[in-house]
Structures are given as structure tokens and as C-alpha cells.
Write a protein that holds these residues in place. Structure first.
Motif, mmCIF file in Angstrom:
data_model
loop_
_atom_site.group_PDB
_atom_site.id
_atom_site.type_symbol
_atom_site.label_atom_id
_atom_site.label_comp_id
_atom_site.label_asym_id
_atom_site.label_seq_id
_atom_site.Cartn_x
_atom_site.Cartn_y
_atom_site.Cartn_z
ATOM 1 N N MET A 8 0.840 -1.189 0.000
ATOM 2 C CA MET A 8 0.000 0.000 0.000
ATOM 3 C C MET A 8 0.874 1.237 0.000
ATOM 4 O O MET A 8 2.035 1.185 0.413
ATOM 5 C CB MET A 8 -0.893 0.023 1.243
ATOM 6 N N LEU A 9 0.316 2.348 -0.477
ATOM 7 C CA LEU A 9 1.013 3.621 -0.420
ATOM 8 C C LEU A 9 1.019 4.116 1.018
ATOM 9 O O LEU A 9 -0.005 4.084 1.700
ATOM 10 C CB LEU A 9 0.323 4.662 -1.311
ATOM 11 N N ASP A 10 2.180 4.556 1.479
ATOM 12 C CA ASP A 10 2.296 5.066 2.839
ATOM 13 C C ASP A 10 2.273 6.589 2.788
ATOM 14 O O ASP A 10 3.174 7.207 2.230
ATOM 15 C CB ASP A 10 3.588 4.569 3.481
ATOM 16 N N GLN A 11 1.261 7.192 3.365
ATOM 17 C CA GLN A 11 1.115 8.644 3.339
ATOM 18 C C GLN A 11 1.838 9.321 4.493
ATOM 19 O O GLN A 11 1.920 10.541 4.535
ATOM 20 C CB GLN A 11 -0.377 9.017 3.363
ATOM 21 N N HIS A 12 2.374 8.556 5.448
ATOM 22 C CA HIS A 12 3.030 9.144 6.611
ATOM 23 C C HIS A 12 4.499 9.456 6.350
ATOM 24 O O HIS A 12 5.031 10.408 6.899
ATOM 25 C CB HIS A 12 2.916 8.215 7.823
ATOM 26 N N ASP A 13 5.162 8.665 5.561
ATOM 27 C CA ASP A 13 6.594 8.839 5.313
ATOM 28 C C ASP A 13 6.839 8.923 3.813
ATOM 29 O O ASP A 13 7.651 8.200 3.263
ATOM 30 C CB ASP A 13 7.369 7.663 5.923
ATOM 31 N N ASN A 14 6.128 9.819 3.152
ATOM 32 C CA ASN A 14 6.241 9.877 1.703
ATOM 33 C C ASN A 14 7.012 11.108 1.260
ATOM 34 O O ASN A 14 7.085 12.101 1.970
ATOM 35 C CB ASN A 14 4.866 9.843 1.048
ATOM 36 N N ILE A 15 7.605 11.014 0.096
ATOM 37 C CA ILE A 15 8.212 12.170 -0.567
ATOM 38 C C ILE A 15 7.429 12.436 -1.837
ATOM 39 O O ILE A 15 6.928 13.529 -2.049
ATOM 40 C CB ILE A 15 9.709 11.929 -0.851
ATOM 41 N N PHE A 16 7.309 11.425 -2.697
ATOM 42 C CA PHE A 16 6.471 11.508 -3.888
ATOM 43 C C PHE A 16 5.486 10.352 -3.869
ATOM 44 O O PHE A 16 5.845 9.215 -4.168
ATOM 45 C CB PHE A 16 7.310 11.440 -5.173
ATOM 46 N N PHE A 17 4.285 10.615 -3.455
ATOM 47 C CA PHE A 17 3.163 9.672 -3.495
ATOM 48 C C PHE A 17 3.253 8.513 -2.512
ATOM 49 O O PHE A 17 2.304 7.785 -2.352
ATOM 50 C CB PHE A 17 2.951 9.116 -4.909
ATOM 51 N N GLY A 18 4.355 8.239 -1.875
ATOM 52 C CA GLY A 18 4.455 7.169 -0.884
ATOM 53 C C GLY A 18 4.689 5.784 -1.439
ATOM 54 O O GLY A 18 4.525 4.801 -0.722
ATOM 55 N N VAL A 19 5.091 5.677 -2.700
ATOM 56 C CA VAL A 19 5.302 4.356 -3.307
ATOM 57 C C VAL A 19 6.499 3.652 -2.663
ATOM 58 O O VAL A 19 6.396 2.502 -2.234
ATOM 59 C CB VAL A 19 5.513 4.471 -4.834
ATOM 60 N N TYR A 58 6.899 4.019 -12.223
ATOM 61 C CA TYR A 58 6.682 4.569 -10.882
ATOM 62 C C TYR A 58 5.347 5.309 -10.817
ATOM 63 O O TYR A 58 4.572 5.127 -9.878
ATOM 64 C CB TYR A 58 7.831 5.512 -10.512
ATOM 65 N N LEU A 59 5.069 6.132 -11.819
ATOM 66 C CA LEU A 59 3.821 6.895 -11.827
ATOM 67 C C LEU A 59 2.597 5.992 -11.993
ATOM 68 O O LEU A 59 1.558 6.226 -11.378
ATOM 69 C CB LEU A 59 3.867 7.961 -12.918
ATOM 70 N N ILE A 60 2.716 4.962 -12.809
ATOM 71 C CA ILE A 60 1.611 4.014 -12.970
ATOM 72 C C ILE A 60 1.366 3.263 -11.667
ATOM 73 O O ILE A 60 0.219 2.993 -11.299
ATOM 74 C CB ILE A 60 1.887 3.052 -14.143
ATOM 75 N N SER A 61 2.437 2.952 -10.946
ATOM 76 C CA SER A 61 2.267 2.238 -9.678
ATOM 77 C C SER A 61 1.536 3.088 -8.651
ATOM 78 O O SER A 61 0.867 2.543 -7.759
ATOM 79 C CB SER A 61 3.614 1.768 -9.136
ATOM 80 N N THR A 62 1.614 4.418 -8.752
ATOM 81 C CA THR A 62 0.846 5.268 -7.838
ATOM 82 C C THR A 62 -0.648 5.124 -8.089
ATOM 83 O O THR A 62 -1.448 5.319 -7.177
ATOM 84 C CB THR A 62 1.232 6.746 -7.973
ATOM 85 N N LEU A 63 -1.017 4.786 -9.306
ATOM 86 C CA LEU A 63 -2.432 4.596 -9.625
ATOM 87 C C LEU A 63 -2.920 3.192 -9.264
ATOM 88 O O LEU A 63 -4.085 3.001 -8.938
ATOM 89 C CB LEU A 63 -2.671 4.849 -11.113
ATOM 90 N N ILE A 64 -2.041 2.205 -9.336
ATOM 91 C CA ILE A 64 -2.412 0.808 -9.123
ATOM 92 C C ILE A 64 -2.399 0.432 -7.642
ATOM 93 O O ILE A 64 -3.316 -0.235 -7.159
ATOM 94 C CB ILE A 64 -1.477 -0.123 -9.919
ATOM 95 N N ILE A 65 -1.376 0.860 -6.914
ATOM 96 C CA ILE A 65 -1.233 0.493 -5.507
ATOM 97 C C ILE A 65 -2.251 1.279 -4.685
ATOM 98 O O ILE A 65 -2.332 2.494 -4.800
ATOM 99 C CB ILE A 65 0.202 0.772 -5.013
#
Length: 83
Positions: A8-19, A58-65
Motif C-alpha cells: 500500500m502507499l504510505d502517506q506518513h513517510d512519503n516524498i512523492f506519493f508514498g510508493v 513509478y507513476l503508474i504504480s501510484t495509480l495501481i497500488i
């Protein structure tokens, strides 16, 4: 350290989208190691003209994850208390 059983994307320790931080939590690794590996991989692939594709993945993974959901975390705690 927290660990996700699902990716899952982590929104707590992210720089760009949390991937990358989501990958680090899923693999139970320090996020700095994943970020350094990402930078070195990007540089290595850029030498062969694949840098754009690497960023595109990387950008596609932000949409999928999926994004981190706190309800998912609470459901894990409920199952842990039963054991």
C-alpha cells in the motif's frame, strides 16, 4: 517499525506519493535503502535510455497500488488479539 502485509502507499513517510515507503514497509526494510536503490536503478537505466520508462512505471504504480487505510490496520489488530 510498522509492516504492511499488503503493498500500500504510505502517506506518513512519503516524498512523492508514498510508493517507495510503502514498498519498504511491505518488505520490512528501512525506507532509505529502497530510495537509494531506486536512485541507483534510475541512473543505471538512464544510461541505456530507459529512464523515462522507469519513471513511467513509478507513476503508474501510484495509480495501481491502493492508499493506506487505517481501517486495514485496525482489522489486523483485531485478528492479532484473538491469537
Amino acid at each position: 517499525m510498522r509492516q504492511f502485509t499488503k503493498l500500500m502507499l504510505d502517506q506518513h513517510d512519503n516524498i512523492f506519493f508514498g510508493v517507495l515507503s510503502g514498498i519498504a514497509l511491505h518488505l520490512n526494510l528501512n525506507v532509505i535503502f529502497i530510495r537509494i536503490a531506486f536512485i541507483f536503478s534510475f541512473i543505471a537505466l538512464s544510461r541505456y535510455g530507459l529512464g523515462f520508462e522507469f519513471i513511467l512505471i513509478y507513476l503508474i504504480s501510484t495509480l495501481i497500488i491502493p492508499n493506506y487505510n487505517s481501517n486495514y490496520d485496525s482489522s489486523l489488530n483485531d485478528t492479532d488479539s484473538d491469537s
